[in-house]
Design a protein around this motif. Structure first.
Motif, PDB file in Angstrom:
ATOM      1  N   ILE A 157      28.511  52.370  86.406  1.00  0.00           N
ATOM      2  CA  ILE A 157      29.538  52.648  86.365  1.00  0.00           C
ATOM      3  C   ILE A 157      29.838  52.767  84.979  1.00  0.00           C
ATOM      4  O   ILE A 157      30.842  53.685  84.374  1.00  0.00           O
ATOM      5  CB  ILE A 157      30.569  52.555  87.080  1.00  0.00           C
ATOM      6  CG1 ILE A 157      29.700  53.020  88.786  1.00  0.00           C
ATOM      7  CG2 ILE A 157      31.757  53.253  87.150  1.00  0.00           C
ATOM      8  CD1 ILE A 157      30.957  52.038  89.847  1.00  0.00           C
ATOM      9  N   ARG A 192      30.888  59.995  85.146  1.00  0.00           N
ATOM     10  CA  ARG A 192      29.765  60.795  87.133  1.00  0.00           C
ATOM     11  C   ARG A 192      30.138  60.191  88.565  1.00  0.00           C
ATOM     12  O   ARG A 192      29.736  60.698  88.895  1.00  0.00           O
ATOM     13  CB  ARG A 192      28.793  60.428  86.666  1.00  0.00           C
ATOM     14  CG  ARG A 192      27.111  60.496  87.482  1.00  0.00           C
ATOM     15  CD  ARG A 192      25.961  60.000  86.844  1.00  0.00           C
ATOM     16  NE  ARG A 192      25.003  59.828  88.669  1.00  0.00           N
ATOM     17  CZ  ARG A 192      24.288  59.421  88.180  1.00  0.00           C
ATOM     18  NH1 ARG A 192      23.739  59.291  87.439  1.00  0.00           N
ATOM     19  NH2 ARG A 192      23.893  59.304  88.938  1.00  0.00           N
ATOM     20  N   PHE A 193      31.311  59.094  88.192  1.00  0.00           N
ATOM     21  CA  PHE A 193      32.179  58.763  89.295  1.00  0.00           C
ATOM     22  C   PHE A 193      33.595  58.737  89.358  1.00  0.00           C
ATOM     23  O   PHE A 193      34.112  59.282  88.615  1.00  0.00           O
ATOM     24  CB  PHE A 193      31.815  56.971  89.359  1.00  0.00           C
ATOM     25  CG  PHE A 193      29.960  56.666  89.491  1.00  0.00           C
ATOM     26  CD1 PHE A 193      28.931  57.221  90.365  1.00  0.00           C
ATOM     27  CD2 PHE A 193      28.996  56.572  88.136  1.00  0.00           C
ATOM     28  CE1 PHE A 193      27.854  57.132  90.496  1.00  0.00           C
ATOM     29  CE2 PHE A 193      27.915  56.116  88.567  1.00  0.00           C
ATOM     30  CZ  PHE A 193      26.927  56.913  89.289  1.00  0.00           C
ATOM     31  N   GLU A 227      27.073  65.487  94.177  1.00  0.00           N
ATOM     32  CA  GLU A 227      26.324  65.721  95.345  1.00  0.00           C
ATOM     33  C   GLU A 227      27.573  66.285  95.667  1.00  0.00           C
ATOM     34  O   GLU A 227      28.267  66.079  96.035  1.00  0.00           O
ATOM     35  CB  GLU A 227      25.937  63.757  95.594  1.00  0.00           C
ATOM     36  CG  GLU A 227      24.882  63.463  94.105  1.00  0.00           C
ATOM     37  CD  GLU A 227      23.232  63.874  94.911  1.00  0.00           C
ATOM     38  OE1 GLU A 227      23.104  64.550  96.083  1.00  0.00           O
ATOM     39  OE2 GLU A 227      22.761  63.432  94.582  1.00  0.00           O
ATOM     40  N   GLY A 254      25.747  60.887  97.603  1.00  0.00           N
ATOM     41  CA  GLY A 254      26.585  60.438  96.981  1.00  0.00           C
ATOM     42  C   GLY A 254      27.364  59.565  96.811  1.00  0.00           C
ATOM     43  O   GLY A 254      27.770  59.165  95.875  1.00  0.00           O
ATOM     44  N   LYS A 278      31.571  58.160  94.180  1.00  0.00           N
ATOM     45  CA  LYS A 278      31.198  58.804  95.005  1.00  0.00           C
ATOM     46  C   LYS A 278      30.463  59.555  93.632  1.00  0.00           C
ATOM     47  O   LYS A 278      31.158  59.418  92.255  1.00  0.00           O
ATOM     48  CB  LYS A 278      32.221  59.462  95.585  1.00  0.00           C
ATOM     49  CG  LYS A 278      32.275  59.926  96.517  1.00  0.00           C
ATOM     50  CD  LYS A 278      33.560  60.730  97.179  1.00  0.00           C
ATOM     51  CE  LYS A 278      33.993  60.013  98.831  1.00  0.00           C
ATOM     52  NZ  LYS A 278      35.480  61.186  99.372  1.00  0.00           N
ATOM     53  N   ASP A 279      29.472  59.973  93.511  1.00  0.00           N
ATOM     54  CA  ASP A 279      28.937  60.301  92.809  1.00  0.00           C
ATOM     55  C   ASP A 279      29.361  62.148  91.809  1.00  0.00           C
ATOM     56  O   ASP A 279      29.170  62.919  92.946  1.00  0.00           O
ATOM     57  CB  ASP A 279      27.074  60.953  92.822  1.00  0.00           C
ATOM     58  CG  ASP A 279      26.584  61.061  91.719  1.00  0.00           C
ATOM     59  OD1 ASP A 279      26.884  61.817  90.547  1.00  0.00           O
ATOM     60  OD2 ASP A 279      25.283  60.737  91.530  1.00  0.00           O
TER      61      ASP A 279
END
Lengths: 270, 439
Positions: free
Chosen positions: B361, B367-368, B337, B342, B333-334
């Protein structure tokens, strides 16, 4: 230490009447460990109400409104201060500097600044053995002063650090944003400062960095460590947090165009 | 369960829902589409005992989240005690520096929370997401229940379940607890908002005024409602259904036309309550989710009652390696978002996309997040007169007055596509009522 007298004047002329004008002004110097305000007055015309507050960066702010139609809006602030009381600005809390380690939209580096940062890092390593935040900041400031050209009218207030650096020319805001971007790339906490400087002219901007215990102010546009010639008004993560004047209004009939005039005089009282 | 009598009214209930305006507006490719939010008559049923357990877990979670937000905008103990790395806080999208040092009325940041849960095949409940900013959805099961009762009163005499029509009462209690003296208003961006039905319905049910930004004005350090004759009346609570960024052009996004200039300054002075508190998104960031069980332990000295879905943070080297190795088993998952966007299932990506995703990644680990895919329990829906199993989640609502209160119902969303795990209404899913049995 100096005693300074200042006068700040802002006038906005609208080409057609505007109404429902709301404004926030961060135009009041306040006392801290480096400066002491001895007297201060302001006059804001027109206004329907004025309110004092402190923002989250502890800046003194005035907000207010004017609903009636008007063509001119003016702000005058004047007073006396003692400056240069100390070389260091005390931290209010031990964690105060944390949020200033991170880039904002305006300071976020792109390819050019990243390259420049690598270059500066190498240069610093060559000259100094030990890591020292203040030495490093001053070293970067000297380099930026050499590599960047002062010229007004090229950049705008919305120009980011990366854009300003690419252009190679700019004003105090750009010098400050670029130096902030460079220091934050190495997670050195630093913040943007607006204020005034001894002499006549415009408002000014410089930066403060935190060495873990204190804030130290340096002025990249003039390549110097701030002592007693600067009057500090507001601080923030970038220019946006400390805009001297910010407003929204409705033009009567169409979108209004505005012309801003700012004049600043700072004199030493002997 | 005696729901047979109910199911025959499916068409009429859906028709009524459409007439009441239970719709979802979606912006796609710059055009505005309004689509119905299909209602399935078969309720999700949760036993009293099971719900008591969920309730205990949710109350605990909300208490901790509220303490966390207060801590972040004040003393930052949890960062300095190295429970949460500071960049997860300051570099996250939900953190707002403008909230530093600001205390909301009565210290409440999360007045209304929508917590998404799923139940795995073995019956274990997992928390999937905390929605603290402007969670929507309570109005749908409220009105659906109301219509179902009208169609088949018998069903509600035969089954002993908790009445969910008290949501408005709970909401009113939440409003009144933080009121700084004055009217209560619900601030809507207008009828083109995806949740406009909900704004108007909740206003009607709670007796609050439904207003838009132009009807509110700041004078000195107070907020006023201006009525049609120009008369000003003080406002003490704003349940605002517009996001932080658009709330006040003088303090947040300056281009906002729907906001109210200086409303945030009034709030800062403690003269109006904003529900939910600005800046509380710092706690519902998907990256912060990972740390919630640690938060519960840190602030309350308790173990988390409800589990998080097993989550990995590529930010930590060990987790990154795990994610790269078990990529096909995970959902990525971003963190920036929401609304089902995302979200990527490792095994559904093509080889080339997979490799470039892995590189991304590695380049931007912050970010994830990656989670084990929970095989959640299917529940039946009715399709063309037949029962078919579908994936569903549960959005539970927790309101906070003096103490957290869990609404004994919730929004059950299901995926209409048999192969999909994504149940978000913005992705075209449907909803069900959630029955909590009273004994």
């Amino acid at each position: 230490m100096k005693r300074l007298n200042f006068r700040y004047h802002l006038e906005i002329d609208f080409d057609i009447p505007v109404k429902e004008h709301r404004f926030t002004l961060k135009c009041i110097p306040y006392s801290n460990s480096v400066q002491q305000v001895e007297s201060l007055k302001y006059n804001i015309v027109p206004n329907y109400f004025l309110c004092r507050t402190k923002d989250s960066f502890e800046n003194e702010s005035i907000y207010g409104s004017c609903d009636k139609e008007h063509n001119v809006f003016s702000v005058d602030v004047w007073g006396n201060l003692k400056t240069g009381l100390s070389e260091k600005i005390e931290m209010r809390t031990s964690y105060e500097a944390d949020i200033y380690k991170y880039q904002t939209e305006h300071t976020k580096p792109g390819e050019e600044l990243k390259k420049y940062s690598e270059e500066l890092k190498k240069g610093y390593k060559k000259q100094f053995v030990k890591e020292d935040i203040l030495k490093k900041a001053i070293f970067y400031m000297h380099r930026l002063y050499e590599d960047y050209t002062y010229e007004s009218g090229i950049t705008e207030i919305t120009t980011t650090a990366e854009e300003a650096f690419k252009i190679g020319k700019g004003v105090c805001q750009d010098y400050s944003h670029i130096l902030i971007a460079l220091l934050r790339m190495e997670r050195i906490p630093c913040r943007y400062v607006t204020g005034m400087m001894l002499g006549e002219g415009y408002s000014h901007a410089w930066i403060e960095l935190c060495d873990g215990n204190f804030w130290i102010a340096i002025d990249p546009t003039n390549d110097l460590i701030v002592k007693d010639c600067h009057i500090r008004i507001a601080v923030g993560r970038d220019y946006k947090d400390c805009m001297i004047n910010q407003g929204v209004f409705i033009g009567c009939g169409r979108e209004a165009k505005q012309r801003q005039d700012i004049s600043v005089t700072v004199e030493e009282i002997k | 369960m005696y729901t047979k009598n109910l199911c025959i009214y499916s068409d009429s209930v859906n028709e009524l829902l459409a007439r009441y305006g239970v719709k979802f507006g979606i912006y796609k490719d710059n055009t505005f589409h309004e689509q119905l939010f299909p209602f399935d008559m078969i309720p999700r049923v949760i036993s009293a005992e099971e719900f008591a357990y969920i309730e205990r877990g949710l109350k605990q979670r909300i208490k901790a989240l509220n303490l966390f937000i207060e801590d972040i905008y004040h003393n930052k103990r949890i960062i300095h005690d190295k429970i949460i790395p500071e960049e997860f806080v300051y570099a996250g999208s939900g953190y707002l520096a403008q909230c530093e040092g600001v205390s909301p009325p009565r210290g409440i940041y999360t007045h209304i929370a929508g917590i998404d849960l799923v139940q795995a095949k073995d019956g274990t409940w997992y928390i999937l997401e905390d929605n603290l900013r402007i969670p929507s959805g309570a109005s749908y099961p409220m009105i659906a229940r109301d219509l179902c009762r009208k169609c088949s009163p018998q069903t509600f005499r035969d089954n002993h379940l908790e009445d969910n029509r008290n949501y408005a009462k709970l909401l009113r209690k939440t409003f009144d607890y933080v009121n700084t003296e004055g009217h209560t208003v619900i601030l809507t961006p207008g009828r083109y908002n995806a949740a406009y039905f909900e704004h108007s319905y909740l206003a009607e049910q709670t007796g609050a005024h439904l207003v838009n930004g132009h009807e509110l004005t700041v004078e000195d350090d107070k907020l006023y409602f201006v009525d049609f004759s120009g008369k000003k009346e003080r406002v003490g609570v704003v349940y605002r259904r517009i996001s932080d960024e658009y709330l006040d052009p003088m303090n947040f996004k300056e281009e906002s036309l729907i906001g109210i200039p200086h409303i945030y300054d009034v709030y800062r002075k403690g003269n109006v309550a904003l529900i939910n508190a600005p800046g509380n998104g710092v706690a519902d960031d998907k990256g912060i989710y990972y740390f919630v069980p640690k938060m519960i332990n840190y602030y309350l000295g308790e173990e988390a009652v409800l589990k998080n879905a097993p989550t990995y943070l590529p930010y930590y080297q060990e987790d990154l390696e795990y994610v790269l190795m078990h990529f096909d088993d995970l959902v990525i998952k971003d963190v920036a978002e929401a609304g089902g966007y995302g979200v990527f299932f490792g095994n559904k990506l093509e080889n080339k996309a997979k490799e470039s995703f892995k590189e991304l990644i590695k380049a931007e680990p912050r970010r994830f997040i990656a989670q084990e895919v929970i095989d959640f329990r299917d529940i039946d829906i009715m399709e063309h007169g037949e029962f078919v199993p579908r994936k569903a989640d549960l959005r539970a609502f927790v309101l906070m007055a003096e103490e957290p209160m869990v609404w004994k119902s919730g929004l059950t969303r299901f995926s209409r596509n048999p192969d999909s795990f994504i149940v978000n209404s913005s992705q075209g899913g449907g909803f069900k009522d959630t029955w909590v049995l009273s004994r």
